[in-house]
Scaffold this active site. Structure first.
Site, PDB file in Angstrom:
ATOM      1  N   LYS A  40       0.843  -1.210   0.000  1.00  0.00           N
ATOM      2  CA  LYS A  40       0.000   0.000   0.000  1.00  0.00           C
ATOM      3  C   LYS A  40       0.878   1.259   0.000  1.00  0.00           C
ATOM      4  CE  LYS A  40      -0.476  -0.610   4.983  1.00  0.00           C
ATOM      5  NZ  LYS A  40      -0.571   0.503   5.884  1.00  0.00           N
ATOM      6  N   TYR A 273      17.670  30.263   4.541  1.00  0.00           N
ATOM      7  CA  TYR A 273      16.571  31.013   5.160  1.00  0.00           C
ATOM      8  C   TYR A 273      16.698  31.060   6.687  1.00  0.00           C
ATOM      9  CZ  TYR A 273      13.943  30.361   0.770  1.00  0.00           C
ATOM     10  OH  TYR A 273      13.528  30.369  -0.538  1.00  0.00           O
TER      11      TYR A 273
HETATM   12  C1  LIG Z   1      -3.677  -4.273   7.954  1.00  0.00           C
HETATM   13  C2  LIG Z   1      -2.201  -4.120   7.837  1.00  0.00           C
HETATM   14  N1  LIG Z   1      -1.430  -5.223   7.792  1.00  0.00           N
HETATM   15  C3  LIG Z   1      -0.097  -5.142   7.680  1.00  0.00           C
HETATM   16  C4  LIG Z   1       0.552  -3.924   7.620  1.00  0.00           C
HETATM   17  C5  LIG Z   1       2.045  -3.888   7.497  1.00  0.00           C
HETATM   18  O1  LIG Z   1       2.627  -3.270   8.597  1.00  0.00           O
HETATM   19  P1  LIG Z   1       4.214  -3.233   8.761  1.00  0.00           P
HETATM   20  O2  LIG Z   1       4.709  -2.318   7.717  1.00  0.00           O
HETATM   21  O3  LIG Z   1       4.426  -2.736  10.129  1.00  0.00           O
HETATM   22  O4  LIG Z   1       4.683  -4.631   8.555  1.00  0.00           O
HETATM   23  C6  LIG Z   1      -0.216  -2.768   7.667  1.00  0.00           C
HETATM   24  C7  LIG Z   1       0.445  -1.453   7.624  1.00  0.00           C
HETATM   25  O5  LIG Z   1       0.281  -0.611   8.428  1.00  0.00           O
HETATM   26  C8  LIG Z   1      -1.627  -2.861   7.790  1.00  0.00           C
HETATM   27  O6  LIG Z   1      -2.394  -1.770   7.823  1.00  0.00           O
END
Ligand SMILES: Cc1ncc(COP(=O)(O)O)c(C=O)c1O
Length: 382
Positions: A40, A273
């Protein structure tokens, strides 16, 4: 053209996947445990399409995304691998039949976090020959989305009675699996296991059960069930400096630019800046075309270092939108055009996303996701 780029090294991604597999296998040599690669948020800034393709080649069983837009985009490229959408469905009132048919067409696996969503999917899946595959999300303490574990048994039995859904999976999510103190994670897991036991007694078992994100993959083998969902580990970082066992990993992304301008400044002259740096003696200053517009946080002002030709140099003066300045000393050997590493690892020297995150008071996830769209991703595959 622009010297600022994010080099994404597939060999390092492969190394990390191998390390994760090795770790899981060493905990349970005989159990087949699937991996859901979490891609994601543009694969944590690394490029969802390229990373997903590579993960599938590397034998990852599932891909996990946050929403249906990400999933549909990915399905065009990845024809077969199951794609689990962690987010909720929008109960579209406009054209629900059309909406659900798009999801069917793309063969997506939905998260069901409420009875309402289950009924919605069921209703609009009637006309399809194939049932809609779903994974039920149970909220055991994260308090984000999911069926509250307290009433989940009844809700799940209701969902199980629906005719057009295939209950392929059930899962939960940890609130602090990276914490060395595991008491809350253990409590969450206990709630989940009790629910699974009750469902089993009622004759309901799920083919795929999953809970472990990166922190739990590293540290809580009792949460593996038959699938794990690592995100951050894939990209080369252990979550939280606090966790007990750390898996040896390689940062997949090297955020790089080049020295493009060098000048000498006198004692007492300020840089950038707000004049937050003043030279204590005459020094040479290099300018590098990367700034907060690229995802190099302004909070790093006067606090980070960069790597040039295997040597660290301090970043000085305010980080601007498009430039940072670095102190080269009273003599220097670098040349215009030399590579500058801002984040990642080179020749065994590291400027980790976790190190920069600590300076900014955030987490490595955010440092990686912050790398802006205008930074070209360059994929190294050898
Ligand atoms: C439902 C879910 N599973 C797994 C993960 C993976 O998490 P991580 O990157 O801590 O392994 C996430 C990410 O936040 C998540 O939202």
């Amino acid at each position: 053209m622009n010297p600022t780029r994010a080099e994404i090294d597939f060999a390092k991604l492969a190394f990390n996947v191998g390390q994760i597999k090795k770790h899981i296998h060493s905990e349970y040599p005989k159990r087949k445990i699937k991996i859901c690669g979490v891609v994601k948020a543009n694969a944590y800034g690394h490029g969802i399409e390229e990373i997903s393709k590579k993960l599938v080649e590397l034998g990852v069983d599932f891909l996990g995304v946050a929403n249906y837009d990400e999933a549909i985009r990915l399905r065009r490229l990845i024809p077969d691998t199951p794609i689990l959408v962690f987010g909720t469905l929008i109960h579209s009132k406009l054209e629900p039949a059309k909406y659900v048919s798009i999801l069917h067409q793309h063969n997506l696996t939905a998260t069901v976090a409420s009875v309402g969503t289950a009924k919605f999917l069921d209703k609009y899946s009637r006309k399809f020959r194939r049932k809609f595959k779903v994974h039920i999300k149970v909220d055991t303490g994260m308090r984000r989305i999911g069926l509250d574990y307290k009433g989940a048994f009844r809700s799940i039995m209701q969902i199980a009675a629906l005719k057009n859904l295939e209950l392929e999976g059930i899962f939960m999510h940890f609130a602090e699996s990276e914490n060395r103190n595991r008491s809350f994670s253990r409590l969450q897991l206990k709630r989940f296991k009790m629910l699974l036991a009750d469902l089993k007694k009622a004759g309901l078992e799920f083919p795929i059960v999953h809970a472990a994100n990166s922190g739990a993959v590293a540290d809580m083998k009792e949460s593996y069930f038959n699938m794990v969902r690592p995100g951050l580990l894939l990209y080369g970082y252990n979550p939280g400096s606090n966790s007990k066992s750390r898996i040896e990993l390689k940062p997949v992304m090297n955020l790089k630019s080049k020295v493009t301008f060098i000048k000498r400044i006198d004692k007492g002259e300020s840089v950038s800046y707000g004049r937050m740096y003043t030279a204590k003696k005459p020094v040479f200053v290099g300018s590098v075309p990367i700034g907060y517009g690229d995802g190099y946080w302004r909070l790093l002002t006067n606090r980070s270092k960069v790597l040039i030709n295997e040597k660290f140099y301090p970043q000085i003066g305010a980080v601007t939108m498009d430039w940072i300045m670095i102190e080269l000393g009273s003599r220097y050997s670098i040349k215009i055009g030399d590579d500058v590493l801002l984040m990642g690892q080179d020749s065994g020297l590291t400027i980790g996303a976790d190190m920069l995150a600590e300076i900014c008071g955030t987490i490595p996830y955010e440092m990686l996701c912050a790398v802006a769209d205008r930074v070209e991703r360059v994929y190294l595959d050898n």
